[in-house]
Enzyme design. Structure first.
Site, PDB file in Angstrom:
ATOM      1  N   PRO A  70       0.801  -1.245   0.000  1.00 54.04           N
ATOM      2  CG  PRO A  70       0.140  -0.839   2.230  1.00 54.04           C
ATOM      3  CD  PRO A  70       0.871  -1.840   1.364  1.00 54.04           C
ATOM      4  CG  ASP A 126       1.344  -3.541  -6.015  1.00 57.02           C
ATOM      5  OD1 ASP A 126       0.272  -4.129  -6.297  1.00 57.02           O
ATOM      6  OD2 ASP A 126       2.137  -3.965  -5.170  1.00 57.02           O
ATOM      7  CG  ASP A 168       3.978  -8.922 -12.632  1.00 62.68           C
ATOM      8  OD1 ASP A 168       4.750  -8.732 -11.665  1.00 62.68           O
ATOM      9  OD2 ASP A 168       3.705 -10.053 -13.054  1.00 62.68           O
ATOM     10  CG  ASP A 200       8.949  -5.961   1.105  1.00 62.12           C
ATOM     11  OD1 ASP A 200       9.559  -7.022   1.267  1.00 62.12           O
ATOM     12  OD2 ASP A 200       8.159  -5.492   1.953  1.00 62.12           O
ATOM     13  CE  LYS A 216       9.208 -10.622   1.093  1.00 66.30           C
ATOM     14  NZ  LYS A 216       9.143  -9.551   2.088  1.00 66.30           N
TER      15      LYS A 216
END
Length: 351
Positions: A221, A239, A259, A275, A304
């Site tokens: 966001p 995004d 994307d 991220d 990740k």
């Protein structure tokens, strides 16, 4: 006992132990890691003090991924009498030691946090005792080693030394950052910590100048975009999801619904941050493409990690990124305090 003491995120002791063991072997220094799950720290024990000093030189703090703090171990004190912990501690210190500061700490773990009151009270008693013994300077002196007393229990402590130039400048290795009410998400703290931890003061001044351009891949966001606008950078936020309106209202943001794995800029940018939640090898390869194609000059991105073999995955992804970037880069990676099952990477052209 001689060796290194490293603090880490609770649950990541095996990763730090594996990292220290592999790096020590590469440096040709024999030793072994002592670690238990959820202890929040790892000991790497060497044969003698000379080996410990050599290992510390071979493993600069800035190059370690899973360590929040790197210290040279002096002693382990067990069976401390609660009525007099000072006497055995002072006896364990070399008589010619000169200290510029002292921190009394505990691991950032479930077992360690209840020791915070003991750490505070003991620190208040220890400082005047060290000064009376002629071991501690009257004022903080960053030119001298810093003593760390790490309580593992009321009767169990580790003594270690930090070189202020080769260690974290924050107690427990944790920078204290405040989440501002206008931050779109808690992830904003990750990028703030990355800039504070992975860049030095000169780099922050030189590389984060008003008017620079950046792309934020997977921006919604808008937490990382918001951090970039606070540095007065102009941001393309990529995004398909929505951004918070007050981020768009800065006038520094262009929201492009696309994307992040396929969008590319029409001209080179100063920064790219990312991220996105995806397999770490896929992210590493995409980040390498950005450097290989010359789409950005500097980057901060997250990888990740899987639940198992996280050190191996980290090493493989960083090697893949370096091999595919197509140019010599300075790369620093760290599991930040505000990271969870991930690491954060900073990359910039090699000086």
């Amino acid at each position: 006992m001689d060796g290194l003491l490293g603090y880490c995120r609770q649950g990541f002791e095996p990763e730090l132990a594996a990292e220290l063991g592999e790096r020590a072997a590469q440096a040709g220094i024999a030793g072994y890691a002592r670690a238990s799950r959820d202890d929040g720290h790892v000991l790497f024990v060497t044969g003698d003090a000379a080996d410990a000093q050599a290992l510390s030189r071979a493993l600069p703090f800035r190059d370690l991924v899973f360590a929040r703090q790197k210290l040279r171990l002096l002693a382990e004190l067990r069976g401390l009498d609660p009525k007099d912990r000072l006497t055995p501690l002072l006896a364990a210190l070399p008589p010619d030691l000169r200290l510029g500061d002292v921190w009394v700490e505990h691991p950032d773990s479930d077992a360690g946090k209840p020791l915070s009151a003991l750490a505070r009270s003991f620190g208040n008693a220890l400082r005047p005792a060290l000064r009376k013994a002629g071991l501690l300077s009257a004022r903080e002196d960053p030119r001298l080693p810093r003593l760390h007393v790490c309580f593992l229990a009321g009767d169990h402590a580790l003594l270690a030394l930090a070189d202020p130039r080769d260690s974290s400048p924050w107690p427990l290795g944790i920078p204290r950052l405040k989440l501002l009410p206008e931050a779109p998400s808690r992830s904003a703290l990750k990028l703030e910590e990355a800039f504070l931890t992975l860049l030095d003061a000169g780099e922050r001044e030189r590389l984060l100048r008003p008017g620079m351009t950046a792309a934020d891949l997977g921006a919604a966001p808008g937490g990382w975009t918001w951090v970039l606008t606070r540095q007065h950078l102009r941001v393309s936020s990529i995004d398909n999801g929505p951004l918070r309106q007050h981020v768009l209202d800065t006038g520094l943001v262009e929201h492009l619904r696309a994307d992040g794995f396929h969008w590319q800029p029409s001209r080179p940018l100063d920064w790219m941050v990312c991220d996105m939640v995806e397999q770490p090898s896929k992210v590493a390869a995409r980040m390498a493409q950005w450097f290989r194609e010359g789409w950005c000059r500097h980057a901060v991105f997250n990888l990740k990690l899987p639940m198992k073999k996280r050190w191996q995955e980290t090493r493989q992804c960083l090697d893949l990124f370096a091999a595919q970037a197509g140019k010599p880069l300075t790369v620093r990676a760290r599991q930040l305090y505000h990271d969870r099952e991930e690491i954060t990477v900073f990359a910039t052209p090699e000086a």
